[in-house]
Scaffold this motif. Structure first.
Motif, PDB file in Angstrom:
ATOM      1  N   PHE A  88      42.865  39.975  77.201  1.00  0.00           N
ATOM      2  CA  PHE A  88      43.783  39.448  78.217  1.00  0.00           C
ATOM      3  C   PHE A  88      45.235  39.603  77.784  1.00  0.00           C
ATOM      4  CE2 PHE A  88      42.613  35.908  75.472  1.00  0.00           C
ATOM      5  CZ  PHE A  88      43.847  35.371  75.130  1.00  0.00           C
ATOM      6  N   ILE A  89      46.085  39.566  78.790  1.00  0.00           N
ATOM      7  CA  ILE A  89      47.534  39.553  78.602  1.00  0.00           C
ATOM      8  C   ILE A  89      48.079  38.419  79.464  1.00  0.00           C
ATOM      9  CG2 ILE A  89      49.699  40.825  78.797  1.00  0.00           C
ATOM     10  CD1 ILE A  89      48.031  43.431  78.889  1.00  0.00           C
ATOM     11  N   ASN A  90      48.669  37.423  78.838  1.00  0.00           N
ATOM     12  CA  ASN A  90      49.377  36.374  79.565  1.00  0.00           C
ATOM     13  C   ASN A  90      50.856  36.711  79.496  1.00  0.00           C
ATOM     14  OD1 ASN A  90      47.358  34.717  80.531  1.00  0.00           O
ATOM     15  ND2 ASN A  90      48.070  32.897  79.470  1.00  0.00           N
ATOM     16  N   SER A  91      51.388  37.231  80.581  1.00  0.00           N
ATOM     17  CA  SER A  91      52.798  37.622  80.652  1.00  0.00           C
ATOM     18  C   SER A  91      53.654  36.402  80.986  1.00  0.00           C
ATOM     19  CB  SER A  91      52.981  38.691  81.735  1.00  0.00           C
ATOM     20  OG  SER A  91      52.246  39.850  81.413  1.00  0.00           O
ATOM     21  N   PRO A  92      54.970  36.509  80.833  1.00  0.00           N
ATOM     22  CA  PRO A  92      55.838  35.410  81.252  1.00  0.00           C
ATOM     23  C   PRO A  92      55.517  34.991  82.695  1.00  0.00           C
ATOM     24  CG  PRO A  92      57.100  37.025  80.028  1.00  0.00           C
ATOM     25  CD  PRO A  92      55.729  37.612  80.233  1.00  0.00           C
ATOM     26  N   ASP A 105      42.084  38.751  59.147  1.00  0.00           N
ATOM     27  CA  ASP A 105      42.847  39.989  58.999  1.00  0.00           C
ATOM     28  C   ASP A 105      42.293  40.958  60.038  1.00  0.00           C
ATOM     29  OD1 ASP A 105      44.553  41.932  58.021  1.00  0.00           O
ATOM     30  OD2 ASP A 105      43.216  42.497  56.373  1.00  0.00           O
ATOM     31  N   ILE A 106      43.110  41.342  61.008  1.00  0.00           N
ATOM     32  CA  ILE A 106      42.640  42.146  62.129  1.00  0.00           C
ATOM     33  C   ILE A 106      43.677  43.209  62.479  1.00  0.00           C
ATOM     34  CG2 ILE A 106      43.550  40.490  63.815  1.00  0.00           C
ATOM     35  CD1 ILE A 106      41.095  41.137  65.592  1.00  0.00           C
ATOM     36  N   ASN A 107      43.214  44.363  62.915  1.00  0.00           N
ATOM     37  CA  ASN A 107      44.094  45.446  63.336  1.00  0.00           C
ATOM     38  C   ASN A 107      44.593  45.144  64.752  1.00  0.00           C
ATOM     39  OD1 ASN A 107      45.308  47.805  64.226  1.00  0.00           O
ATOM     40  ND2 ASN A 107      43.785  49.153  63.310  1.00  0.00           N
ATOM     41  N   CYS A 108      45.639  44.369  64.844  1.00  0.00           N
ATOM     42  CA  CYS A 108      46.154  43.916  66.140  1.00  0.00           C
ATOM     43  C   CYS A 108      46.580  45.085  67.022  1.00  0.00           C
ATOM     44  CB  CYS A 108      47.309  42.941  65.935  1.00  0.00           C
ATOM     45  SG  CYS A 108      46.809  41.419  65.102  1.00  0.00           S
ATOM     46  N   ASP A 109      47.209  46.090  66.429  1.00  0.00           N
ATOM     47  CA  ASP A 109      47.682  47.226  67.228  1.00  0.00           C
ATOM     48  C   ASP A 109      46.532  47.916  67.952  1.00  0.00           C
ATOM     49  OD1 ASP A 109      50.292  46.756  66.434  1.00  0.00           O
ATOM     50  OD2 ASP A 109      50.208  48.199  64.777  1.00  0.00           O
ATOM     51  N   TYR A 110      45.399  48.113  67.257  1.00  0.00           N
ATOM     52  CA  TYR A 110      44.229  48.748  67.881  1.00  0.00           C
ATOM     53  C   TYR A 110      43.787  47.967  69.107  1.00  0.00           C
ATOM     54  CZ  TYR A 110      39.300  49.766  68.691  1.00  0.00           C
ATOM     55  OH  TYR A 110      38.103  50.066  69.279  1.00  0.00           O
ATOM     56  N   PHE A 111      43.632  46.646  68.968  1.00  0.00           N
ATOM     57  CA  PHE A 111      43.126  45.827  70.067  1.00  0.00           C
ATOM     58  C   PHE A 111      44.152  45.678  71.189  1.00  0.00           C
ATOM     59  CE2 PHE A 111      40.228  44.532  66.640  1.00  0.00           C
ATOM     60  CZ  PHE A 111      39.024  44.772  67.284  1.00  0.00           C
ATOM     61  N   ILE A 112      45.439  45.563  70.860  1.00  0.00           N
ATOM     62  CA  ILE A 112      46.455  45.458  71.906  1.00  0.00           C
ATOM     63  C   ILE A 112      46.461  46.724  72.757  1.00  0.00           C
ATOM     64  CG2 ILE A 112      48.959  45.436  72.318  1.00  0.00           C
ATOM     65  CD1 ILE A 112      49.148  43.385  69.985  1.00  0.00           C
ATOM     66  N   LYS A 133      45.597  46.948  76.764  1.00  0.00           N
ATOM     67  CA  LYS A 133      46.529  47.545  77.736  1.00  0.00           C
ATOM     68  C   LYS A 133      45.814  48.563  78.614  1.00  0.00           C
ATOM     69  CE  LYS A 133      50.859  47.083  75.139  1.00  0.00           C
ATOM     70  NZ  LYS A 133      51.897  47.838  74.385  1.00  0.00           N
ATOM     71  N   ARG A 134      44.920  49.357  78.016  1.00  0.00           N
ATOM     72  CA  ARG A 134      44.151  50.329  78.808  1.00  0.00           C
ATOM     73  C   ARG A 134      43.126  49.610  79.688  1.00  0.00           C
ATOM     74  NH1 ARG A 134      43.995  52.798  73.741  1.00  0.00           N
ATOM     75  NH2 ARG A 134      41.770  52.348  73.507  1.00  0.00           N
ATOM     76  N   GLY A 135      42.461  48.620  79.125  1.00  0.00           N
ATOM     77  CA  GLY A 135      41.383  47.928  79.828  1.00  0.00           C
ATOM     78  C   GLY A 135      41.821  47.164  81.061  1.00  0.00           C
ATOM     79  N   VAL A 136      43.019  46.602  81.042  1.00  0.00           N
ATOM     80  CA  VAL A 136      43.477  45.841  82.212  1.00  0.00           C
ATOM     81  C   VAL A 136      43.831  46.756  83.375  1.00  0.00           C
ATOM     82  CG1 VAL A 136      44.257  43.878  80.824  1.00  0.00           C
ATOM     83  CG2 VAL A 136      45.902  45.673  81.455  1.00  0.00           C
ATOM     84  N   GLU A 137      43.941  48.061  83.110  1.00  0.00           N
ATOM     85  CA  GLU A 137      44.243  49.036  84.153  1.00  0.00           C
ATOM     86  C   GLU A 137      42.991  49.721  84.694  1.00  0.00           C
ATOM     87  OE1 GLU A 137      47.231  49.184  85.435  1.00  0.00           O
ATOM     88  OE2 GLU A 137      47.966  47.762  83.933  1.00  0.00           O
ATOM     89  N   GLU A 138      41.851  49.548  84.037  1.00  0.00           N
ATOM     90  CA  GLU A 138      40.618  50.224  84.449  1.00  0.00           C
ATOM     91  C   GLU A 138      39.978  49.553  85.662  1.00  0.00           C
ATOM     92  OE1 GLU A 138      37.967  50.408  81.086  1.00  0.00           O
ATOM     93  OE2 GLU A 138      39.346  51.672  79.939  1.00  0.00           O
ATOM     94  N   SER A 140      37.531  43.840  81.949  1.00  0.00           N
ATOM     95  CA  SER A 140      36.219  43.427  82.460  1.00  0.00           C
ATOM     96  C   SER A 140      35.617  42.407  81.491  1.00  0.00           C
ATOM     97  CB  SER A 140      35.294  44.637  82.608  1.00  0.00           C
ATOM     98  OG  SER A 140      35.035  45.209  81.338  1.00  0.00           O
ATOM     99  N   TRP A 141      34.622  41.672  81.967  1.00  0.00           N
ATOM    100  CA  TRP A 141      34.010  40.595  81.179  1.00  0.00           C
ATOM    101  C   TRP A 141      33.413  41.077  79.856  1.00  0.00           C
ATOM    102  CZ3 TRP A 141      35.281  35.890  81.974  1.00  0.00           C
ATOM    103  CH2 TRP A 141      35.515  35.399  83.260  1.00  0.00           C
ATOM    104  N   ASN A 142      32.791  42.239  79.862  1.00  0.00           N
ATOM    105  CA  ASN A 142      32.092  42.683  78.645  1.00  0.00           C
ATOM    106  C   ASN A 142      32.812  43.837  77.951  1.00  0.00           C
ATOM    107  OD1 ASN A 142      31.565  44.677  80.470  1.00  0.00           O
ATOM    108  ND2 ASN A 142      29.352  44.589  80.305  1.00  0.00           N
ATOM    109  N   TYR A 143      34.104  43.907  78.107  1.00  0.00           N
ATOM    110  CA  TYR A 143      34.907  45.030  77.643  1.00  0.00           C
ATOM    111  C   TYR A 143      34.748  45.315  76.148  1.00  0.00           C
ATOM    112  CZ  TYR A 143      38.920  48.175  77.413  1.00  0.00           C
ATOM    113  OH  TYR A 143      39.737  49.255  77.232  1.00  0.00           O
ATOM    114  N   PHE A 144      34.635  44.291  75.325  1.00  0.00           N
ATOM    115  CA  PHE A 144      34.540  44.474  73.874  1.00  0.00           C
ATOM    116  C   PHE A 144      33.117  44.328  73.324  1.00  0.00           C
ATOM    117  CE2 PHE A 144      39.098  43.603  74.224  1.00  0.00           C
ATOM    118  CZ  PHE A 144      39.601  44.627  73.445  1.00  0.00           C
ATOM    119  N   ASN A 145      32.134  44.090  74.189  1.00  0.00           N
ATOM    120  CA  ASN A 145      30.773  43.836  73.697  1.00  0.00           C
ATOM    121  C   ASN A 145      30.230  44.933  72.787  1.00  0.00           C
ATOM    122  OD1 ASN A 145      30.883  41.514  75.227  1.00  0.00           O
ATOM    123  ND2 ASN A 145      28.897  41.836  76.191  1.00  0.00           N
TER     124      ASN A 145
END
Length: 178
Positions: free
Chosen positions: A98-102, A28-35, A39-44, A60-65
């Protein structure tokens, strides 16, 4: 003889059986928070988008550490691992979103330097993570996860859906106790 400094008396190139673990389940995870955070992290600055085995957007590699919301899941995974497997002392080495887009894919690879690795998916997507050598896969849905021996080869074929796949991957690596 190859040269006057090196003599080979035997050379083996064979396969051996090896024990591994592969765990999949649901949290059970708060998906909206992490998504939103991904989205912010891939732009940093410092993101790893299109620079790794993941041919898509990546933080970045350690974004959620140091993310307290993420670490509570890691604590529970570690409890399970400590209770059920005899592993060397380990610690969280890296964790990235990560985001794997079409049209994106993930090259087949392993995390052979780590003790164990994992992925948590945050939305539905028909692009599965494949472990061909053990004939396993995980189909992304909110809260689905896999924990596995890091040396297992895994990857994703091209995302031929019209949906962005969101997830968090992580590695636990051997660590000294001091």
């Amino acid at each position: 003889m190859l040269d006057k400094f090196m003599q080979i008396s035997m050379e083996l190139d064979e396969k051996i059986e090896r024990s591994y673990f592969f765990i999949k389940g649901h949290i059970d995870i708060n998906c909206d928070y992490f998504i939103e955070k991904i989205k912010r992290g891939v732009e940093e600055n410092g993101n790893m988008s299109h620079k790794t085995n993941l041919e898509g957007k990546m933080t970045s590699w350690n974004y959620f550490n140091n993310d307290e919301n993420f670490r509570k899941y890691i604590i529970n995974f570690n409890r399970h691992m400590d209770k059920n497997y005899k592993l060397p002392f380990y610690a969280l080495e890296d964790s990235w979103g990560f985001i794997n887009s079409p049209g994106d894919k993930t090259k087949y690879h392993s995390h052979y330097k780590s003790i164990y690795s994992g992925v948590i998916y945050l939305n539905h997507c028909a692009q599965p993570l494949l472990f061909n050598e053990i004939k396993q896969k995980i189909v992304p849905e909110p809260g689905s996860f896999a924990i596995f021996s890091s040396w297992l080869t895994h990857g994703c074929d091209i995302n031929d859906t019209n949906i962005n796949k969101f997830g968090i991957s992580f590695n636990m690596s051997e660590s000294n106790r001091w």
